[in-house]
Design a protein around this motif. Structure first.
Motif, PDB file in Angstrom:
ATOM      1  N   ASN A  91       0.825  -1.203   0.000  1.00  0.00           N
ATOM      2  CA  ASN A  91       0.000   0.000   0.000  1.00  0.00           C
ATOM      3  C   ASN A  91       0.863   1.258   0.000  1.00  0.00           C
ATOM      4  O   ASN A  91       0.392   2.338  -0.359  1.00  0.00           O
ATOM      5  N   LEU A  92       2.116   1.109   0.388  1.00  0.00           N
ATOM      6  CA  LEU A  92       3.064   2.212   0.352  1.00  0.00           C
ATOM      7  C   LEU A  92       3.891   2.212  -0.930  1.00  0.00           C
ATOM      8  O   LEU A  92       4.031   3.243  -1.586  1.00  0.00           O
ATOM      9  N   ASN A  93       4.441   1.056  -1.289  1.00  0.00           N
ATOM     10  CA  ASN A  93       5.321   1.030  -2.470  1.00  0.00           C
ATOM     11  C   ASN A  93       4.555   1.001  -3.786  1.00  0.00           C
ATOM     12  O   ASN A  93       5.131   1.246  -4.844  1.00  0.00           O
ATOM     13  N   LEU A  94       3.256   0.687  -3.730  1.00  0.00           N
ATOM     14  CA  LEU A  94       2.367   0.739  -4.901  1.00  0.00           C
ATOM     15  C   LEU A  94       2.781  -0.236  -5.997  1.00  0.00           C
ATOM     16  O   LEU A  94       2.389  -0.069  -7.158  1.00  0.00           O
ATOM     17  N   ALA A  95       3.523  -1.271  -5.638  1.00  0.00           N
ATOM     18  CA  ALA A  95       3.987  -2.236  -6.637  1.00  0.00           C
ATOM     19  C   ALA A  95       2.851  -2.865  -7.450  1.00  0.00           C
ATOM     20  O   ALA A  95       2.988  -3.036  -8.664  1.00  0.00           O
ATOM     21  N   PRO A  96       1.700  -3.224  -6.844  1.00  0.00           N
ATOM     22  CA  PRO A  96       0.631  -3.822  -7.656  1.00  0.00           C
ATOM     23  C   PRO A  96       0.152  -2.916  -8.783  1.00  0.00           C
ATOM     24  O   PRO A  96      -0.281  -3.411  -9.836  1.00  0.00           O
ATOM     25  N   TYR A  97       0.224  -1.617  -8.580  1.00  0.00           N
ATOM     26  CA  TYR A  97      -0.196  -0.673  -9.615  1.00  0.00           C
ATOM     27  C   TYR A  97       0.917  -0.399 -10.621  1.00  0.00           C
ATOM     28  O   TYR A  97       0.648  -0.030 -11.770  1.00  0.00           O
ATOM     29  N   ILE A  98       2.154  -0.585 -10.190  1.00  0.00           N
ATOM     30  CA  ILE A  98       3.304  -0.236 -11.024  1.00  0.00           C
ATOM     31  C   ILE A  98       3.784  -1.420 -11.847  1.00  0.00           C
ATOM     32  O   ILE A  98       4.034  -1.293 -13.055  1.00  0.00           O
ATOM     33  N   PHE A 103       5.221  -6.820  -4.189  1.00  0.00           N
ATOM     34  CA  PHE A 103       6.675  -6.870  -4.063  1.00  0.00           C
ATOM     35  C   PHE A 103       7.049  -6.848  -2.591  1.00  0.00           C
ATOM     36  O   PHE A 103       6.479  -6.085  -1.801  1.00  0.00           O
ATOM     37  N   LYS A 104       8.025  -7.657  -2.244  1.00  0.00           N
ATOM     38  CA  LYS A 104       8.604  -7.627  -0.901  1.00  0.00           C
ATOM     39  C   LYS A 104      10.098  -7.867  -1.031  1.00  0.00           C
ATOM     40  O   LYS A 104      10.529  -8.815  -1.691  1.00  0.00           O
ATOM     41  N   TYR A 105      10.877  -6.996  -0.413  1.00  0.00           N
ATOM     42  CA  TYR A 105      12.322  -7.179  -0.412  1.00  0.00           C
ATOM     43  C   TYR A 105      12.698  -8.218   0.622  1.00  0.00           C
ATOM     44  O   TYR A 105      12.227  -8.182   1.768  1.00  0.00           O
ATOM     45  N   PRO A 161       0.991   7.964  -1.164  1.00  0.00           N
ATOM     46  CA  PRO A 161       1.113   7.685   0.265  1.00  0.00           C
ATOM     47  C   PRO A 161       2.372   8.268   0.902  1.00  0.00           C
ATOM     48  O   PRO A 161       3.466   8.105   0.372  1.00  0.00           O
ATOM     49  N   THR A 162       2.200   8.958   1.993  1.00  0.00           N
ATOM     50  CA  THR A 162       3.197   9.658   2.820  1.00  0.00           C
ATOM     51  C   THR A 162       3.726  10.926   2.159  1.00  0.00           C
ATOM     52  O   THR A 162       4.583  11.597   2.722  1.00  0.00           O
ATOM     53  N   GLY A 163       3.222  11.288   0.977  1.00  0.00           N
ATOM     54  CA  GLY A 163       3.657  12.522   0.330  1.00  0.00           C
ATOM     55  C   GLY A 163       3.094  13.752   1.025  1.00  0.00           C
ATOM     56  O   GLY A 163       2.072  13.697   1.701  1.00  0.00           O
TER      57      GLY A 163
END
Length: 208
Positions: A91-98, A103-105, A161-163
């Protein structure tokens, strides 16, 4: 220092390979998994990749990290302290949309904040695009890696998010006030610019 730009994913995010005379190398931001050209360049030029540095935690800057780290396990990973949860929280890194998937490191990392050093670069806190956005400044070579904080006659979004728009403009003003005008700015999505050019642009728009 030498710098080479790579595009490694669908968003054409700028990733920068930077190395010094001793062939010690840094890789700034890591969008996608099409990294073979980066691996080949590092090998062909005899570079020693010591640092993988993330300017912030959005998916178009971190989603190639697992593959990069798997190929260079000795390289240390760095991200801003306040963005550390972006490695795990989609929900922060927005990987599903990008990139269309989560994604998980999976590896270790170190966090940085204002005044820390990553090799020959000094960390500058520049929140606004994300809460933990950082710029990385090499004074000797007059290089700034700005991620999505400062672009050529533009700047990053603050509605994700967090911007925070107010913090972003404070960060832009901070860079313009602190750094010499001839510092070259290598950013996340556009062509290279300079602090002087961006200072004039931002001032003309009444933004700083």
């Amino acid at each position: 220092m030498e710098i080479k730009r790579f595009y490694t994913g669908p968003f054409q995010t700028n990733s920068f390979l930077v190395w010094n005379d001793n062939k010690e190398a840094y890789f700034f931001d890591c969008e996608g998994e099409s990294l073979e050209k980066v691996f080949d360049f590092i090998k062909e030029n005899g570079l020693d990749l010591k640092y993988i540095v993330l300017t912030h935690g959005h998916g178009d800057h971190i989603c190639g990290l697992n593959k990069m780290k798997a190929n260079f396990p000795e390289a240390k990973v760095y991200i801003g302290e306040e963005d550390r949860d972006f490695f795990y929280n989609n929900n922060l890194n927005l990987a599903p949309y990008i990139i269309g998937r989560e994604f998980k490191y999976e590896g270790g990392f170190k966090t940085v904040r204002e005044g820390d050093r990553v090799g020959e670069f000094t960390v500058i806190d520049t929140p606004g695009h994300t809460i933990g956005s950082k710029c990385f400044y090499n004074k000797e070579n007059k290089i700034l890696i700005s991620g999505d904080t400062m672009f050529k006659n533009s700047f990053g979004r603050s509605d994700l998010p967090t911007g925070n728009g107010r913090e972003l403009f404070k960060s832009l003003a901070k860079l313009c006030a602190r750094l010499p005008e001839d510092v070259k700015v290598y950013n996340g999505h556009m062509e290279v610019t300079t602090i002087g050019d961006e200072k004039r642009f931002l001032s003309s728009q009444g933004l700083i």
